[in-house]
Each structure stands twice: as structure tokens, then as C-alpha cells.
Enzyme design. Structure first.
Site, PDB file in Angstrom:
ATOM      1  N   ARG A 106      85.574  12.738  62.048  1.00  0.00           N
ATOM      2  CA  ARG A 106      85.840  11.417  61.460  1.00  0.00           C
ATOM      3  C   ARG A 106      84.589  10.839  60.800  1.00  0.00           C
ATOM      4  O   ARG A 106      83.483  10.947  61.308  1.00  0.00           O
ATOM      5  CB  ARG A 106      86.313  10.446  62.549  1.00  0.00           C
ATOM      6  CG  ARG A 106      86.306   9.012  62.022  1.00  0.00           C
ATOM      7  CD  ARG A 106      87.128   8.061  62.813  1.00  0.00           C
ATOM      8  NE  ARG A 106      86.713   7.945  64.184  1.00  0.00           N
ATOM      9  CZ  ARG A 106      87.414   7.265  65.083  1.00  0.00           C
ATOM     10  NH1 ARG A 106      88.546   6.689  64.755  1.00  0.00           N
ATOM     11  NH2 ARG A 106      86.979   7.195  66.321  1.00  0.00           N
ATOM     12  N   ARG A 124      80.633   7.524  63.768  1.00  0.00           N
ATOM     13  CA  ARG A 124      80.517   6.557  64.863  1.00  0.00           C
ATOM     14  C   ARG A 124      79.736   7.162  66.017  1.00  0.00           C
ATOM     15  O   ARG A 124      79.907   8.337  66.321  1.00  0.00           O
ATOM     16  CB  ARG A 124      81.928   6.191  65.364  1.00  0.00           C
ATOM     17  CG  ARG A 124      82.424   4.883  64.830  1.00  0.00           C
ATOM     18  CD  ARG A 124      83.877   4.650  65.130  1.00  0.00           C
ATOM     19  NE  ARG A 124      84.272   4.732  66.534  1.00  0.00           N
ATOM     20  CZ  ARG A 124      85.507   4.470  66.971  1.00  0.00           C
ATOM     21  NH1 ARG A 124      86.446   4.105  66.126  1.00  0.00           N
ATOM     22  NH2 ARG A 124      85.808   4.572  68.247  1.00  0.00           N
ATOM     23  N   ARG A 126      85.744   9.440  76.792  1.00  0.00           N
ATOM     24  CA  ARG A 126      86.802   8.504  76.362  1.00  0.00           C
ATOM     25  C   ARG A 126      88.182   9.044  76.748  1.00  0.00           C
ATOM     26  O   ARG A 126      89.072   8.286  77.150  1.00  0.00           O
ATOM     27  CB  ARG A 126      86.728   8.265  74.847  1.00  0.00           C
ATOM     28  CG  ARG A 126      85.581   7.343  74.454  1.00  0.00           C
ATOM     29  CD  ARG A 126      85.204   7.465  72.986  1.00  0.00           C
ATOM     30  NE  ARG A 126      86.241   7.090  72.062  1.00  0.00           N
ATOM     31  CZ  ARG A 126      86.225   7.376  70.764  1.00  0.00           C
ATOM     32  NH1 ARG A 126      85.197   8.051  70.245  1.00  0.00           N
ATOM     33  NH2 ARG A 126      87.196   6.989  69.977  1.00  0.00           N
ATOM     34  N   LYS A 182      96.183   6.340  65.863  1.00  0.00           N
ATOM     35  CA  LYS A 182      96.673   4.948  65.936  1.00  0.00           C
ATOM     36  C   LYS A 182      96.112   4.095  64.803  1.00  0.00           C
ATOM     37  O   LYS A 182      96.837   3.394  64.108  1.00  0.00           O
ATOM     38  CB  LYS A 182      96.281   4.298  67.281  1.00  0.00           C
ATOM     39  CG  LYS A 182      96.685   5.093  68.506  1.00  0.00           C
ATOM     40  CD  LYS A 182      96.243   4.419  69.790  1.00  0.00           C
ATOM     41  CE  LYS A 182      94.739   4.292  69.975  1.00  0.00           C
ATOM     42  NZ  LYS A 182      94.019   5.559  70.152  1.00  0.00           N
ATOM     43  N   ARG A 205      94.859  -1.750  77.144  1.00  0.00           N
ATOM     44  CA  ARG A 205      94.350  -0.460  77.630  1.00  0.00           C
ATOM     45  C   ARG A 205      94.304  -0.403  79.147  1.00  0.00           C
ATOM     46  O   ARG A 205      93.895   0.626  79.696  1.00  0.00           O
ATOM     47  CB  ARG A 205      92.927  -0.256  77.111  1.00  0.00           C
ATOM     48  CG  ARG A 205      92.811   0.672  75.925  1.00  0.00           C
ATOM     49  CD  ARG A 205      91.411   0.523  75.410  1.00  0.00           C
ATOM     50  NE  ARG A 205      90.878   1.685  74.804  1.00  0.00           N
ATOM     51  CZ  ARG A 205      90.735   1.816  73.483  1.00  0.00           C
ATOM     52  NH1 ARG A 205      91.140   0.881  72.666  1.00  0.00           N
ATOM     53  NH2 ARG A 205      90.176   2.890  72.992  1.00  0.00           N
TER      54      ARG A 205
END
Ligand code: AP5
Length: 221
Positions: free
Chosen positions: A127, A160, A171, A13, A88
């Protein structure tokens, strides 16, 4: 053009929102980025949100709804926006509907990025994010030109804290429990458009452009 980008963590996203924002000059509004910024600046919002984010839990609705409503009032959002990671929960979706109705700014589309848990985990564990400007890379899929440095501002690339595998798995569970019901919510409103999140970033970008052309959304840019 007013878009919502929906989908599990790691579905791509943020990457597509950034590309669309650059291509069409529409603001990219990411609640994750705004919350991380608040944590960095140690504001009241940041202090309230930090513990939830570290565990991969959702930040309470009231906090997130307030920051999005305020952001949507900014002048650059009048000509359109790309909401990434919001709403969300059903409560967030309903309050977004209310705010947009009040300002007569209906959503054009909800892009639903779908992918599998294993793709999400591998993307998120690889990432790397620029500490200075927040740009996203992936050590294998979307590598920076120089290892460990951002292509855009040469800032250092970091991982992160919530991209560690155990937190990513939480998550994903939170997404299934709290967010996935929004797929039906937006389907019933006729706004949902599925996107194959497993394709590479360039392919997805092309697919989106074709979709926008077909639905005459580019007239709204
Ligand atoms: P947030 O920052 O929104 O995290 P997320 O939704 O979990 O999204 P991600 O950024 O992890 O995934 P993405 O789909 O954007 O993928 P990306 O493009 O980055 O939220 C973080 C936390 O903030 C939440 O856990 C929560 O605590 C809080 N929060 C935020 N919003 C909230 C809300 N509304 N309510 C309550 N709490 C909220 O890509 C991931 C990786 O894959 C990158 O390395 C990228 O380079 C790579 N990649 C991307 N696309 C492709 C592709 N097509 N092919 C190969 N690799 C790709």
C-alpha cells in the site's frame, strides 16, 4: 444509508468506503484517518494515540468513542454515513448503539469484509498513501497513474509506518483478539452482510451495489 465496515486490516474497507462515498455522496468516517490527522496536527488526541498506532495496538476506547460521537453530530452525517474501522471493540459497538438510538439513526447494514492473513499482509506491504490527501493505492493491485504520485492531487505517495510487516502481523492478532467478536454481535442483530474481500475492488463494488438494490438501501441515499 448508514453503514459500518468491519473486517481485518487490509480487507479493503477503506477502499470501498471511499468508492461508496464518492458514488452516493455519503461521508466516509474513518477512525484511522481521523487519528492520523490528529497525530499530524499534534493535538492532545494525536499525542495520546500515536504510541498505540505505531505498535498496531488499539487506541483506548474513551478517546475513539469521543471523536466518533462528535463526528456523527456534524450536519453532513445526518443524511447517512459510512463508518470505516469503528467500532473495533464491544464497548465501542455498545456506545455506538446508544448514540444512534438517542438520535434515532439506526444502522442499515454492517458489511463484513473477510480475507486471509496472507492477502492482508501482501496488500498492506504494497500500500502507498498520498501524503497530501490520504488517497490509497497499491503498487501492484491499484497502481497510481504516475509512479510515486497521487492520481487525485499529485501529492507524494508514502508507506504508512504501521504497514511494516511486523506491525501488520500484530494488527491482525489485535483484530482477532479484540474485534472479531463483533461479527457475532452484529449477526445476532441481523445486520451482518458478508463480503468476499479477496475479490478485486471493482467486483466488490458491483457486489455491494447489487446487495443494496436487493435490500432497497438505495432508496435511502
Ligand atoms: P486503520 O487506518 O483503520 O487501519 P485498518 O483497519 O488496520 O485498516 P486498513 O486501512 O489497514 O485496511 P482496509 O481494510 O481499510 O484496507 P484498504 O482499503 O486500505 O487503523 C489504523 C490504526 O488506528 C489502528 O491500528 C489503531 O491503532 C487505530 N484505530 C483506528 N480505529 C480505531 C478504533 N476504532 N479503536 C481503536 N483504535 C483504532 O486496502 C489496503 C490495501 O489493499 C491498499 O493498498 C488498497 O489499494 C489495496 N486493496 C484494497 N482493496 C483491494 C482489493 N479488493 N483487491 C486488491 N487490492 C486491494
Amino acid at each position: 444509508m448508514r453503514l459500518v465496515l468491519l473486517g481485518p486490516p487490509g480487507a479493503g474497507k477503506g477502499t470501498q468506503a471511499q468508492m461508496l462515498s464518492e458514488k452516493y455522496g455519503i461521508p466516509h468516517i474513518s477512525t484511522g484517518d481521523m487519528l492520523r490527522d490528529a497525530v499530524r496536527k499534534n493535538t492532545n488526541t494525536g499525542q495520546a494515540a500515536n504510541a498505540y498506532m505505531l505498535k498496531g495496538e488499539l487506541v483506548p476506547d474513551g478517546i475513539v468513542i469521543d471523536i466518533v460521537k462528535e463526528r456523527l453530530l456534524a450536519s453532513d452525517a445526518k443524511g447517512g454515513f459510512i463508518l470505516d474501522g469503528f467500532p473495533r471493540t464491544k464497548k465501542q459497538a455498545e456506545s455506538l448503539d446508544g448514540a444512534l438510538k438517542k438520535s434515532n439513526m439506526p444502522l442499515d447494514m454492517v458489511l463484513y469484509f473477510n480475507t486471509t492473513d496472507s492477502v492482508s499482509v501482501s496488500r498492506l506491504s504494497g500500500r502507498r498513501v498520498c501524503k497530501s490527501c490520504g488517497a490509497n493505492f497499491h503498487i501492484i493491485n491499484i497502481p497510481p497513474k504516475a509512479e510515486g504520485r497521487c492520481d487525485y492531487c499529485n501529492g507524494p505517495l508514502i508507506q504508512r509506518e504501521d504497514d511494516r510487516e511486523i506491525t501488520v502481523r500484530n494488527r491482525l492478532e489485535v483484530y482477532k483478539k479484540e474485534t472479531s467478536e463483533l461479527i457475532d454481535y452484529y449477526k445476532q442483530k441481523g445486520l451482518l452482510r458478508p463480503v468476499l474481500g479477496d475479490l478485486n475492488a471493482e467486483q466488490i463494488s458491483l457486489e455491494l451495489e447489487n446487495m443494496f438494490k436487493q435490500e432497497r438501501l438505495l432508496d435511502k441515499v
